[in-house]
Enzyme design. Structure first.
Site, short mmCIF file in Angstrom:
data_model
loop_
_atom_site.label_atom_id
_atom_site.label_comp_id
_atom_site.label_asym_id
_atom_site.label_seq_id
_atom_site.Cartn_x
_atom_site.Cartn_y
_atom_site.Cartn_z
N HIS A 7 0.76 -1.06 0.08
CA HIS A 7 0.22 -0.05 -0.18
C HIS A 7 0.82 1.10 -0.06
O HIS A 7 1.89 1.19 0.18
CB HIS A 7 -1.10 -0.17 1.21
CG HIS A 7 -0.40 0.14 2.33
ND1 HIS A 7 0.12 -1.21 3.38
CD2 HIS A 7 0.11 1.05 3.32
CE1 HIS A 7 0.51 -0.56 4.49
NE2 HIS A 7 0.63 0.75 4.35
N GLU A 57 -3.73 3.85 1.79
CA GLU A 57 -4.15 3.98 3.04
C GLU A 57 -4.40 5.58 3.42
O GLU A 57 -3.29 6.03 3.13
CB GLU A 57 -3.31 3.29 3.64
CG GLU A 57 -3.27 3.38 5.51
CD GLU A 57 -2.06 3.35 6.36
OE1 GLU A 57 -2.26 3.36 7.46
OE2 GLU A 57 -1.05 2.76 5.56
N HIS A 75 3.24 11.52 -6.63
CA HIS A 75 1.89 11.40 -6.67
C HIS A 75 1.78 9.77 -6.91
O HIS A 75 2.56 9.08 -6.62
CB HIS A 75 1.51 12.02 -8.13
CG HIS A 75 2.07 11.57 -9.19
ND1 HIS A 75 3.25 12.03 -9.86
CD2 HIS A 75 2.22 10.14 -9.96
CE1 HIS A 75 3.71 11.47 -11.00
NE2 HIS A 75 3.15 10.07 -11.04
N GLU A 122 -2.09 10.92 -10.97
CA GLU A 122 -1.97 10.55 -12.37
C GLU A 122 -2.90 9.76 -12.98
O GLU A 122 -3.14 8.54 -12.23
CB GLU A 122 -0.53 10.27 -12.79
CG GLU A 122 -0.33 10.26 -14.23
CD GLU A 122 1.30 9.73 -14.40
OE1 GLU A 122 1.57 9.53 -15.64
OE2 GLU A 122 1.96 9.58 -13.40
#
Length: 264
Positions: A7, A57, A75, A122
Site C-alpha cells: 500500500h 491507506e 503522486h 496521475e
C-alpha cells in the site's frame, strides 16, 4: 524476498470528505480500517483488486486538519483502459474534480487531477490485463541521487527496472520486485538533473512492502545495512520501518487476507 508493494499511505485533513471523494470518483471501496485514540487508518481499493494490487491507506490524525504536501512526494498513478483516458478524465471534470493537467497538455498520454488535500493523482493508460480500472499503477517519489536510489531498491529490496524515461532535464525509473505481476504497483523514482533538494512535508506518509516473514525479511535488511527506523520489536512484531537515502519511509509488514488486514 518477495517484497510486493502492499500500500501507499498519505495523510488527509477531513477523512469523510476524502472517503467520499475516492469512493465516488474512483469507485474505491473500504477494505478495512483501524481506529486508535488519536488517529484513524482506512484502507481503500477497487472492488476487484488483484491479490498483488496495492491499496491506498488514508491516515487521519484527529487533532490535525491540514498538511504540507512538500515536493519530495510526487503522486500516485491510477490505471484506465487504453482509449478511455479522455472519457474518464472528462467524467471527473463533469463531477467537479479539480483539474491539474488535462490529457491534451500531456500529449494524450496521461492526465493529472488533485484530491481534496491537494494530493496529485496521475491517470495512465494501461491494457485492461494490467489491472482493474482506477487500480494503483505506481507511486512517484523524488530522489536527489539516482545512483544511490537505484542502488537502495536493488540491493536492499531486490527490485529491478521495469521501465525508464530519460528526458533533457529529468529521468524516471520504475522499480518492482523480480517476478511481480503486471497488476502490482511500481515505485517511480524521479531524478531531476539540476541538483535540487526537496522538502518532505507531512502529508506524505510511506510505502509499504509485503513480507512473507517479517522477522526474516527484517534480518536480511539489517544484513544489507538498511536504516533501522522502527524495528519489529518496537512495533510489537506487527511491522517495521526503514528509510531510504532521502528519508522516504518504507514499512515492512506481513499480510493475512483471510480476515482483518490488521494484526490482532
Amino acid at each position: 524476498m518477495s517484497g510486493t508493494l502492499d500500500h501507499v499511505m498519505m495523510r488527509v485533513g477531513d477523512l469523510e470528505e476524502s472517503l467520499d471523494w475516492y469512493t465516488t470518483h474512483l469507485n474505491y471501496e473500504e477494505k478495512d480500517r483501524w481506529e486508535a485514540d488519536t488517529f484513524t487508518n482506512v484502507y481503500l481499493g477497487p472492488e476487484d483488486m488483484h491479490e498483488e494490487g496495492a491499496m491506498l491507506e488514508l491516515t487521519h490524525n484527529h487533532d490535525q486538519d491540514s498538511y504540507d504536501v512538500g515536493d519530495a512526494w510526487g503522486h500516485i498513478a491510477v490505471r484506465v483502459p487504453e482509449g478511455d483516458l479522455e472519457e474518464s478524465y472528462q467524467q471527473l471534470m463533469d463531477d467537479g474534480v479539480e483539474d491539474y493537467r488535462d490529457p491534451e497538455s500531456c500529449n494524450g498520454r496521461y492526465a493529472f487531477v488533485k484530491d481534496p488535500d491537494g494530493h496529485e493523482i496521475e491517470i495512465v493508460k494501461r491494457d485492461p490485463e494490467q489491472g482493474a480500472k482506477w487500480s494503483i499503477d505506481h507511486t512517484m517519489i523524488r530522489v536527489e541521487d539516482a545512483d544511490e536510489a537505484l542502488g537502495f531498491w536493488t540491493r536492499k529490496f531486490e527490485y529491478e527496472h521495469t521501465g525508464r524515461w530519460e528526458s533533457d532535464s529529468f529521468a524516471n525509473y520504475f522499480m518492482k520486485p523480480e517476478g511481480a505481476s503486471e497488476e502490482a504497483m511500481a515505485v517511480e523514482l524521479t531524478y531531476n538533473y539540476d541538483g535540487r533538494s526537496y522538502e518532505m512535508g507531512d502529508a506524505w506518509g510511506h510505502l509499504a512492502v509485503r513480507a512473507d516473514d517479517l522477522n526474516d525479511y527484517w534480518e536480511t535488511l539489517e544484513e544489507r545495512e538498511a536504516e533501522e527506523y522502527r524495528t519489529p520489536e518496537e512495533c510489537d512484531n506487527n511491522y517495521a520501518f526503514t528509510k531510504d537515502q532521502d528519508g522516504h519511509e518504507i514499512e515492512v509488514l506481513e499480510r493475512d487476507f483471510d480476515g482483518s488486514l490488521f494484526p490482532n
